[in-house]
Design a protein around this motif. Structure first.
Motif, PDB file in Angstrom:
ATOM      1  N   SER A 119       0.849  -1.198   0.000  1.00 10.04           N
ATOM      2  CA  SER A 119       0.000   0.000   0.000  1.00 10.04           C
ATOM      3  C   SER A 119       0.880   1.242   0.000  1.00 10.04           C
ATOM      4  CB  SER A 119      -0.916   0.014   1.234  1.00 10.04           C
ATOM      5  OG  SER A 119      -1.486   1.306   1.409  1.00 10.04           O
ATOM      6  N   SER A 120       0.838   1.998  -1.076  1.00  9.16           N
ATOM      7  CA  SER A 120       1.596   3.249  -1.130  1.00  9.16           C
ATOM      8  C   SER A 120       1.088   4.233  -0.092  1.00  9.16           C
ATOM      9  CB  SER A 120       1.507   3.867  -2.534  1.00  9.16           C
ATOM     10  OG  SER A 120       2.221   3.083  -3.459  1.00  9.16           O
ATOM     11  N   PHE A 121      -0.207   4.204   0.188  1.00  4.09           N
ATOM     12  CA  PHE A 121      -0.768   5.080   1.214  1.00  4.09           C
ATOM     13  C   PHE A 121      -0.126   4.794   2.563  1.00  4.09           C
ATOM     14  CE2 PHE A 121      -3.866   5.735   4.624  1.00  4.09           C
ATOM     15  CZ  PHE A 121      -4.152   7.087   4.470  1.00  4.09           C
ATOM     16  N   ALA A 122      -0.039   3.508   2.938  1.00  2.00           N
ATOM     17  CA  ALA A 122       0.542   3.149   4.222  1.00  2.00           C
ATOM     18  C   ALA A 122       2.020   3.508   4.280  1.00  2.00           C
ATOM     19  CB  ALA A 122       0.349   1.657   4.481  1.00  2.00           C
ATOM     20  N   GLN A 123       2.759   3.229   3.210  1.00  2.00           N
ATOM     21  CA  GLN A 123       4.198   3.514   3.217  1.00  2.00           C
ATOM     22  C   GLN A 123       4.468   5.019   3.210  1.00  2.00           C
ATOM     23  OE1 GLN A 123       6.251   1.007   3.789  1.00  2.00           O
ATOM     24  NE2 GLN A 123       4.487  -0.385   3.687  1.00  2.00           N
ATOM     25  N   LEU A 124       3.658   5.781   2.482  1.00  2.00           N
ATOM     26  CA  LEU A 124       3.792   7.240   2.502  1.00  2.00           C
ATOM     27  C   LEU A 124       3.653   7.770   3.919  1.00  2.00           C
ATOM     28  CD1 LEU A 124       3.714  10.179   1.331  1.00  2.00           C
ATOM     29  CD2 LEU A 124       1.241   9.812   0.991  1.00  2.00           C
ATOM     30  N   HIS A 125       2.626   7.308   4.624  1.00  4.18           N
ATOM     31  CA  HIS A 125       2.366   7.841   5.959  1.00  4.18           C
ATOM     32  C   HIS A 125       3.332   7.287   6.999  1.00  4.18           C
ATOM     33  CE1 HIS A 125      -1.205   9.291   3.911  1.00  4.18           C
ATOM     34  NE2 HIS A 125      -1.244  10.205   4.871  1.00  4.18           N
ATOM     35  N   LEU A 126       3.846   6.090   6.778  1.00  7.25           N
ATOM     36  CA  LEU A 126       4.926   5.628   7.634  1.00  7.25           C
ATOM     37  C   LEU A 126       6.121   6.564   7.491  1.00  7.25           C
ATOM     38  CD1 LEU A 126       6.369   3.685   9.510  1.00  7.25           C
ATOM     39  CD2 LEU A 126       6.890   2.248   7.511  1.00  7.25           C
ATOM     40  N   GLY A 127       6.435   6.936   6.250  1.00  5.17           N
ATOM     41  CA  GLY A 127       7.540   7.869   6.033  1.00  5.17           C
ATOM     42  C   GLY A 127       7.299   9.204   6.711  1.00  5.17           C
ATOM     43  N   TRP A 143       9.363   6.205   1.803  1.00  5.89           N
ATOM     44  CA  TRP A 143       8.819   6.893   0.633  1.00  5.89           C
ATOM     45  C   TRP A 143       9.231   6.195  -0.661  1.00  5.89           C
ATOM     46  CZ3 TRP A 143      10.637  12.039   3.173  1.00  5.89           C
ATOM     47  CH2 TRP A 143       9.690  12.416   4.140  1.00  5.89           C
ATOM     48  N   ARG A 144      10.462   5.670  -0.684  1.00  6.73           N
ATOM     49  CA  ARG A 144      10.872   4.922  -1.874  1.00  6.73           C
ATOM     50  C   ARG A 144      10.025   3.659  -2.026  1.00  6.73           C
ATOM     51  NH1 ARG A 144      16.063   7.020  -0.396  1.00  6.73           N
ATOM     52  NH2 ARG A 144      16.501   5.233   0.960  1.00  6.73           N
ATOM     53  N   ARG A 145       9.716   3.016  -0.910  1.00  5.44           N
ATOM     54  CA  ARG A 145       8.826   1.843  -0.978  1.00  5.44           C
ATOM     55  C   ARG A 145       7.439   2.248  -1.473  1.00  5.44           C
ATOM     56  NH1 ARG A 145      11.296   0.703   3.994  1.00  5.44           N
ATOM     57  NH2 ARG A 145       9.449   1.336   5.165  1.00  5.44           N
ATOM     58  N   ALA A 146       6.971   3.413  -1.053  1.00  2.00           N
ATOM     59  CA  ALA A 146       5.658   3.885  -1.499  1.00  2.00           C
ATOM     60  C   ALA A 146       5.639   4.080  -3.010  1.00  2.00           C
ATOM     61  CB  ALA A 146       5.313   5.194  -0.795  1.00  2.00           C
ATOM     62  N   VAL A 147       6.706   4.629  -3.561  1.00  2.00           N
ATOM     63  CA  VAL A 147       6.774   4.844  -5.014  1.00  2.00           C
ATOM     64  C   VAL A 147       6.764   3.507  -5.744  1.00  2.00           C
ATOM     65  CG1 VAL A 147       8.238   5.711  -6.881  1.00  2.00           C
ATOM     66  CG2 VAL A 147       7.931   7.070  -4.796  1.00  2.00           C
ATOM     67  N   ARG A 148       7.480   2.519  -5.203  1.00  2.00           N
ATOM     68  CA  ARG A 148       7.558   1.217  -5.876  1.00  2.00           C
ATOM     69  C   ARG A 148       6.290   0.391  -5.692  1.00  2.00           C
ATOM     70  NH1 ARG A 148      12.692   1.184  -3.304  1.00  2.00           N
ATOM     71  NH2 ARG A 148      11.879  -0.320  -1.772  1.00  2.00           N
ATOM     72  N   ALA A 149       5.644   0.526  -4.536  1.00  2.42           N
ATOM     73  CA  ALA A 149       4.539  -0.381  -4.190  1.00  2.42           C
ATOM     74  C   ALA A 149       3.378  -0.284  -5.165  1.00  2.42           C
ATOM     75  CB  ALA A 149       4.063  -0.089  -2.768  1.00  2.42           C
ATOM     76  N   ASP A 152       0.879   3.804  -9.544  1.00  3.84           N
ATOM     77  CA  ASP A 152      -0.270   4.421 -10.207  1.00  3.84           C
ATOM     78  C   ASP A 152      -1.277   4.947  -9.191  1.00  3.84           C
ATOM     79  OD1 ASP A 152      -1.399   5.205 -12.629  1.00  3.84           O
ATOM     80  OD2 ASP A 152      -2.662   3.424 -12.765  1.00  3.84           O
ATOM     81  N   THR A 153      -0.780   5.571  -8.124  1.00  9.01           N
ATOM     82  CA  THR A 153      -1.647   6.098  -7.073  1.00  9.01           C
ATOM     83  C   THR A 153      -1.189   7.492  -6.667  1.00  9.01           C
ATOM     84  OG1 THR A 153      -0.296   5.174  -5.283  1.00  9.01           O
ATOM     85  CG2 THR A 153      -2.074   3.789  -6.129  1.00  9.01           C
ATOM     86  N   ALA A 154      -2.138   8.264  -6.129  1.00  8.00           N
ATOM     87  CA  ALA A 154      -1.807   9.600  -5.648  1.00  8.00           C
ATOM     88  C   ALA A 154      -0.819   9.548  -4.488  1.00  8.00           C
ATOM     89  CB  ALA A 154      -3.081  10.330  -5.225  1.00  8.00           C
ATOM     90  N   SER A 155      -0.877   8.503  -3.678  1.00 10.55           N
ATOM     91  CA  SER A 155       0.064   8.375  -2.568  1.00 10.55           C
ATOM     92  C   SER A 155       1.488   8.186  -3.066  1.00 10.55           C
ATOM     93  CB  SER A 155      -0.338   7.205  -1.665  1.00 10.55           C
ATOM     94  OG  SER A 155      -1.547   7.480  -0.988  1.00 10.55           O
ATOM     95  N   ALA A 156       1.662   7.409  -4.132  1.00 14.09           N
ATOM     96  CA  ALA A 156       2.991   7.231  -4.702  1.00 14.09           C
ATOM     97  C   ALA A 156       3.510   8.547  -5.281  1.00 14.09           C
ATOM     98  CB  ALA A 156       2.964   6.154  -5.780  1.00 14.09           C
ATOM     99  N   PRO A 221      -0.519   8.288 -12.885  1.00 22.10           N
ATOM    100  CA  PRO A 221       0.301   8.602 -14.052  1.00 22.10           C
ATOM    101  C   PRO A 221       0.543   7.422 -14.974  1.00 22.10           C
ATOM    102  CG  PRO A 221       1.658   8.467 -12.078  1.00 22.10           C
ATOM    103  CD  PRO A 221       0.236   8.419 -11.619  1.00 22.10           C
ATOM    104  N   VAL A 222       0.585   6.204 -14.444  1.00 25.93           N
ATOM    105  CA  VAL A 222       0.838   5.042 -15.297  1.00 25.93           C
ATOM    106  C   VAL A 222      -0.354   4.810 -16.229  1.00 25.93           C
ATOM    107  CG1 VAL A 222       1.348   2.580 -15.327  1.00 25.93           C
ATOM    108  CG2 VAL A 222       2.330   4.031 -13.537  1.00 25.93           C
TER     109      VAL A 222
END
Length: 325
Positions: A119-127, A143-149, A152-156, A221-222
């Motif tokens: 979940s990019s949302f979860a990883q973003l907020h962990l960061g 945050w790098r994990r959020a981008v990879r996870a 194609d999401t606003a959190s990433a 974006p994807v």
């Protein structure tokens, strides 16, 4: 404010306005974009920002969570916590942990992110939680994990913003030179998106371009890039479709991919305002203000009464006397 900061602010505002007049999709992605504070040796003051990623949802829970997000932003955290506590979704649980900051909040967000590694949302907020706790390197890793996870999401997209703070927030959005269907404005956000998706399945580039713009604005974006590529494949001689395909390739990690496509298009379509306008837009995104102004002026000269010519003029007025080295 430094020249670079003024450019970032102006580009962000101008790009949002340009996108807003192009497609009638009402967005409801998050209550605000997260911003990283200055480096600190220990825990940072205040509370980390919360970036809800709810897309175009208008169900009762989504409406309640947005209200809680607004309360959180206005420092009414106890009231926000009461709303977040009603729901069991990941968004609500992260919101509740943030609303109770710093009362076991970091440990709770670490637990939630551990359960949701994709979940990019979860990883973003962990960061964000780690960053506010003064743990900058683990925050960047999250945050790098959020981008990879889930890219194609606003959190990433938000996580990528935090990893590239010298860029304006978000990504440059393609601006079509034509109007969207007037009846879109009468639809709810989910219905608007569904109508654009259905239209994009038909032949022709324009519906695909409009759907791509909506996806970009939703932080996908994807998927947007796929629509732009499909538009270019459907109409390889259409400068707008080809330019959109190039804009969709822009990333903060490697902006050169987009410029490598746009440069040849300037020679292939020498009188198309869309090429010069978007060259100017992308140059602004990387801070090349003077060169961007030259491209925007050419867009105005090539189509002063077109939508993109008028947009280019507005950008030039907004930039005013801003200069960079």
């Amino acid at each position: 404010m430094s020249a670079r900061a003024r450019v970032v602010a102006l580009v962000t505002a101008a790009a949002a306005a340009a996108a807003g007049v192009t497609v009638g999709v009402t967005l409801a992605t998050s209550n605000r974009s997260p911003e990283a504070a200055a480096p600190a040796a220990g825990p940072r003051a205040g509370v980390p920002p919360l970036a809800l990623d709810l897309g175009v949802r208008i169900d009762p829970e989504a409406r309640a969570l947005r209200r809680a997000g607004r309360l959180y932003d206005s420092r009414r955290r106890a009231a926000a916590a009461r709303i977040f506590a009603r729901y069991g979704s990941l968004e609500a649980q992260v919101g509740l942990a943030f609303a109770r900051w710093p009362d076991h909040s970091l440990a709770r967000v670490e637990e939630l992110a551990g359960r949701s590694p994709r979940s990019s949302f979860a990883q973003l907020h962990l960061g964000l939680a780690l960053f506010w706790a003064g743990r900058d390197d683990p925050a960047a890793a999250a945050w790098r994990r959020a981008v990879r996870a889930a890219p194609d999401t606003a959190s990433a997209v938000a996580a990528d913003d935090l990893l590239h703070p010298r860029f304006p927030k978000g990504l440059p959005v393609f601006v079509p030179g034509f109007d969207p269907p007037a009846d879109l404005a009468r639809l709810t956000p989910p219905a608007q998106l569904a109508a654009l998706a259905a239209a994009a399945r038909r032949r022709g580039p324009r519906p695909k371009l409009l759907y791509g713009v909506a996806l970009q604005r939703l932080g996908q974006p994807v998927s947007a890039e796929r629509q732009y590529a499909a538009a270019a494949a459907a109409a390889p001689g259409d400068p707008e479709a080809r330019v959109a395909e190039a804009v969709g390739l822009f990333t903060k990690a490697n902006p050169s991919m987009a410029f490598a496509r746009l440069g040849p298009l300037a020679r292939r379509f020498p009188q198309a305002p869309t090429v010069r306008f978007h060259l100017g837009l992308l140059l602004l995104w990387i801070g090349q203000v003077e060169q961007a102004k030259r491209e925007l002026r050419r867009a105005v000269a090539e189509g002063p009464n077109t939508r993109l010519g008028r947009e280019a003029s507005r950008y030039l007025r907004s930039l005013g006397g801003v200069r960079t080295r």
